[in-house]
Write an enzyme that holds these catalytic residues in place. Structure first.
Site, short mmCIF file in Angstrom:
data_model
loop_
_atom_site.label_atom_id
_atom_site.label_comp_id
_atom_site.label_asym_id
_atom_site.label_seq_id
_atom_site.Cartn_x
_atom_site.Cartn_y
_atom_site.Cartn_z
N ARG A 210 42.96 -89.14 32.74
CA ARG A 210 43.47 -88.82 31.41
C ARG A 210 44.91 -89.30 31.26
NH1 ARG A 210 40.64 -83.09 29.67
NH2 ARG A 210 38.56 -83.80 30.25
N GLU A 212 47.47 -88.39 29.95
CA GLU A 212 48.31 -87.30 29.42
C GLU A 212 49.75 -87.82 29.39
OE1 GLU A 212 47.01 -84.25 28.80
OE2 GLU A 212 45.28 -83.99 30.12
N ARG A 218 50.96 -78.43 35.52
CA ARG A 218 49.52 -78.19 35.61
C ARG A 218 48.66 -79.33 35.06
NH1 ARG A 218 50.87 -75.67 30.90
NH2 ARG A 218 49.40 -76.13 29.24
N HIS A 219 49.26 -80.49 34.82
CA HIS A 219 48.48 -81.66 34.38
C HIS A 219 48.63 -82.81 35.37
CE1 HIS A 219 48.66 -79.66 30.42
NE2 HIS A 219 47.49 -80.23 30.25
N GLU A 355 44.35 -72.22 31.70
CA GLU A 355 42.92 -72.49 31.51
C GLU A 355 42.34 -73.16 32.77
OE1 GLU A 355 41.96 -75.13 28.10
OE2 GLU A 355 40.67 -76.11 29.57
N SER A 358 36.48 -75.42 30.62
CA SER A 358 35.92 -75.42 29.26
C SER A 358 34.43 -75.64 29.38
CB SER A 358 36.48 -76.57 28.42
OG SER A 358 37.83 -76.36 28.14
N ARG A 406 43.39 -77.12 39.57
CA ARG A 406 43.81 -75.85 38.95
C ARG A 406 43.18 -74.66 39.66
NH1 ARG A 406 44.30 -76.62 32.39
NH2 ARG A 406 45.65 -78.47 32.48
P1 AMO Z 1 38.34 -79.97 29.51
O1 AMO Z 1 38.98 -81.11 28.84
O2 AMO Z 1 38.82 -78.61 29.09
O3 AMO Z 1 36.76 -79.98 29.28
O4 AMO Z 1 38.50 -80.08 31.08
C1 AMO Z 1 37.90 -79.15 31.95
C2 AMO Z 1 38.89 -78.63 32.95
O5 AMO Z 1 39.43 -79.66 33.74
C3 AMO Z 1 40.78 -79.41 34.07
N1 AMO Z 1 41.63 -80.48 33.55
C4 AMO Z 1 42.72 -80.96 34.16
N2 AMO Z 1 43.32 -80.63 35.31
C5 AMO Z 1 44.43 -81.29 35.65
N3 AMO Z 1 44.99 -82.27 34.91
C6 AMO Z 1 44.43 -82.64 33.75
N4 AMO Z 1 44.97 -83.62 33.03
C7 AMO Z 1 43.24 -81.97 33.32
N5 AMO Z 1 42.46 -82.06 32.24
C8 AMO Z 1 41.49 -81.16 32.40
C9 AMO Z 1 41.11 -78.06 33.45
C10 AMO Z 1 40.13 -77.96 32.34
O6 AMO Z 1 39.86 -76.64 31.98
N6 AMO Z 1 33.75 -82.01 28.99
C11 AMO Z 1 34.50 -80.76 29.02
C12 AMO Z 1 33.85 -79.76 29.94
C13 AMO Z 1 32.51 -79.25 29.46
O7 AMO Z 1 32.40 -78.85 28.29
O8 AMO Z 1 31.57 -79.23 30.27
C14 AMO Z 1 35.92 -81.05 29.45
O9 AMO Z 1 36.26 -82.09 29.97
O10 AMO Z 1 40.88 -77.08 34.45
P1 ATP Z 2 41.96 -79.23 26.72
O1 ATP Z 2 40.93 -78.48 27.44
O2 ATP Z 2 42.29 -78.65 25.38
O3 ATP Z 2 41.80 -80.70 26.69
P2 ATP Z 2 43.71 -78.76 28.91
O4 ATP Z 2 42.65 -78.36 29.76
O5 ATP Z 2 44.57 -79.89 29.34
O6 ATP Z 2 43.34 -79.07 27.45
P3 ATP Z 2 46.02 -77.23 28.49
O7 ATP Z 2 46.72 -78.51 28.41
O8 ATP Z 2 46.30 -76.22 29.52
O9 ATP Z 2 44.49 -77.48 28.58
O10 ATP Z 2 46.12 -76.59 27.08
C1 ATP Z 2 46.62 -75.32 26.85
C2 ATP Z 2 47.73 -75.37 25.84
O11 ATP Z 2 48.89 -75.90 26.45
C3 ATP Z 2 47.43 -76.25 24.66
O12 ATP Z 2 47.76 -75.55 23.49
C4 ATP Z 2 48.34 -77.43 24.84
O13 ATP Z 2 48.76 -77.95 23.62
C5 ATP Z 2 49.50 -76.81 25.58
N1 ATP Z 2 50.26 -77.80 26.34
C6 ATP Z 2 49.79 -78.83 27.04
N2 ATP Z 2 50.77 -79.52 27.58
C7 ATP Z 2 51.90 -78.94 27.25
C8 ATP Z 2 53.29 -79.20 27.50
N3 ATP Z 2 53.68 -80.26 28.21
N4 ATP Z 2 54.19 -78.35 27.02
C9 ATP Z 2 53.82 -77.30 26.31
N5 ATP Z 2 52.55 -77.01 26.01
C10 ATP Z 2 51.60 -77.82 26.45
#
Ligand code: AMO
Ligand code: ATP
Length: 432
Positions: A210, A212, A218-219, A355, A358, A406
């Site tokens: 991704r 991002e 946490r990303h 989170e 999902s 995570r």
């Molecule tokens: P989602 O986008 O919420 O859902 O991703 C699922 C879980 O993957 C982890 N995650 C990440 N961890 C670290 N860095 C990231 N950039 C990142 N992005 C996601 C989180 C997140 O909750 N297709 C759906 C899932 C489904 O519906 O089966 C999906 O991708 O823990």
């Molecule tokens: P998603 O499942 O929606 O694709 P994700 O699993 O990456 O996202 P998070 O990024 O933890 O989930 O999303 C939780 C909330 O944190 C969202 O409202 C997002 O907009 C917010 N968020 C993500 N990155 C940042 C950041 N760098 N600073 C502040 N808030 C953020």
């Protein structure tokens, strides 16, 4: 491999051990080489005046972190850290280490995270860092075993793809024989295609990519996901499996990683026992607002902000699900309630810090699925390889995905997600 591990040597026997020179401790007439391998440490004793000069010179002249094998008799020695020590007959230096180390594996000198990440080989010589990855491995083992116990087949889906699924801005483009392609953000569409196949119930543990833009603790730009998808289950049953998976991971770690947990300072590692509360989205925003911790109150339709997630996490105090999200903030593949199309059968599993998952019940009806694409401004034509299969008997199904890093991070209370992955990919980091 003709060697005995440091933890397995027995008093009264001659053994050959192999590993790294953790430390040389010179007390004058007597000196010690502390040898370290994956199982622990062993003290090797050199009595300078009584031993062969070459042997003493080799054994005590070697730099820290060099790789050596030592053969000798093992004796009981109450003053040795393990109660045993080796009296060497021979020392072989297999790989000499530069005396200038970028990182001190004995941990006496702290290193910053970037230095640690640049030198992961040395970093993972520290038992407490290695422990994180032993635990990560145990999590994956327990999860695989759990999936097996519920009749789920492990699959592998492509990582080079023609279309994204989780929002267009986060895709890494690549060139595929002159055509535009992308690194996959999620196995979503492929795992759905497989629940309609003869497999019915599948899981995948693999990388996702991704782009991002933001830099957070946490990303990651490359993460590992545990994806699950099953035919003939609804979102409630999918949540049961999701909860079962997390508990299986915690149980595996509690049962098989006692030493690692101790190294990390856990004397009270707890497997979640109670059922995870399932709050509807509406209840969740009411509860967040009632905490009074947010500057601005949430209104129906808002996503849970980071602050909202944290406030709710503190309020609930453990893992919990949020269900029945507004359709608008969930992807096209999530099914809406027929009697209330504003509401979806999507869910998230939350840890108090963030989170974790999902998931949801999927739209398996062809006409509704195509309509969903159009509502999200996506061109169904581009997803023909996917939608077409919904014309030939796609069962009702549901599923979800965990981010492995995570899961590790929240289980072990790590500050930064980068500590839960060997070689993290982030905005700044492309090697090692
Ligand atoms: P989602 O986008 O919420 O859902 O991703 C699922 C879980 O993957 C982890 N995650 C990440 N961890 C670290 N860095 C990231 N950039 C990142 N992005 C996601 C989180 C997140 O909750 N297709 C759906 C899932 C489904 O519906 O089966 C999906 O991708 O823990
Ligand atoms: P998603 O499942 O929606 O694709 P994700 O699993 O990456 O996202 P998070 O990024 O933890 O989930 O999303 C939780 C909330 O944190 C969202 O409202 C997002 O907009 C917010 N968020 C993500 N990155 C940042 C950041 N760098 N600073 C502040 N808030 C953020």
């Amino acid at each position: 491999e003709n060697r005995t591990h440091a933890a397995d040597v027995v008093a009264g026997e001659t053994a050959t051990v192999a590993g790294w020179v953790h430390e040389i401790r010179d007390l004058g007439g007597i000196a010690f080489l502390i040898l370290r391998d994956k199982t622990g440490k062993l003290q090797v004793k050199f009595e300078k005046d009584e031993m062969d000069e070459d042997l003493v010179e080799t054994g005590l002249g070697v730099h820290r972190e060099s790789v050596v094998t030592v053969t000798g008799a093992v004796e009981e020695e109450p003053r040795a850290p393990t109660g045993l020590e080796m009296v060497p007959e021979s020392v072989d230096v297999l790989a000499d280490a530069d005396p200038e180390l970028p990182l001190d594996p004995s941990g006496k000198v702290d290193a910053e995270l970037p230095t640690r990440l640049d030198n992961r080989t040395l970093d993972l010589r520290k038992p407490e860092v290695k422990a994180i990855f032993e635990i990560r491995s145990e999590i994956l083992r327990s999860v695989r075993e759990y999936f097996r116990s519920i009749g789920s087949t492990e699959i592998n889906t492509p990582k080079i793809v023609a279309t994204g699924t989780e929002g267009g801005t986060e895709l890494f483009p690549i060139t595929y024989f002159g055509k535009e392609a992308f690194m996959n953000q999620s196995p979503q569409l492929f795992k759905q295609l497989m629940v309609g196949s003869g497999l019915e119930r599948v899981f995948e543990i693999g990388p996702i990519f991704r782009a991002e833009e933001h830099n957070t603790p946490r990303h990651l730009n490359e993460a590992t996901m545990i994806d699950f998808e099953s035919a003939f289950v609804d979102h409630n049953e999918a949540m049961d499996v999701c909860e079962g998976t997390l508990k299986a991971a915690y149980e595996g770690v509690a049962e098989n990683c006692a030493a690692e947990l101790e190294l990390l300072g856990y004397d009270d590692f707890a497997v979640p026992e109670d059922d995870f509360p399932r709050l509807t989205y509406e209840e969740a925003i009411e509860r967040v607002n009632a905490t009074g911790e947010l500057d601005a109150q949430l209104v129906w339709g808002d996503d849970l902000s980071t602050e909202a997630e944290k406030a709710l996490g503190r309020d609930v105090g453990g893992h919990y699900f949020v269900t029945d999200w507004p359709s608008e903030i969930k992807p096209f593949y999530i099914q809406d309630y027929d009697d209330d199309p504003q509401l979806s059968k999507g869910f998230d599993l939350m840890h108090p810090r963030m989170e974790l998952v999902s998931g949801g019940q999927r739209e398996h009806r062809y006409d509704e699925l195509v309509a969903g694409f159009e509502q999200q401004g996506l061109d169904p034509e581009q997803f023909d390889y996917y939608t077409r299969m919904f014309k030939y008997g796609m069962p009702p199904h549901a599923g979800w995905a965990y981010g492995v890093e995570r899961l590790v991070m929240t289980m072990l209370d790590l500050d930064n997600i980068r500590e839960a992955v060997l070689f993290p990919r982030d905005r700044q980091r492309l090697s090692p």
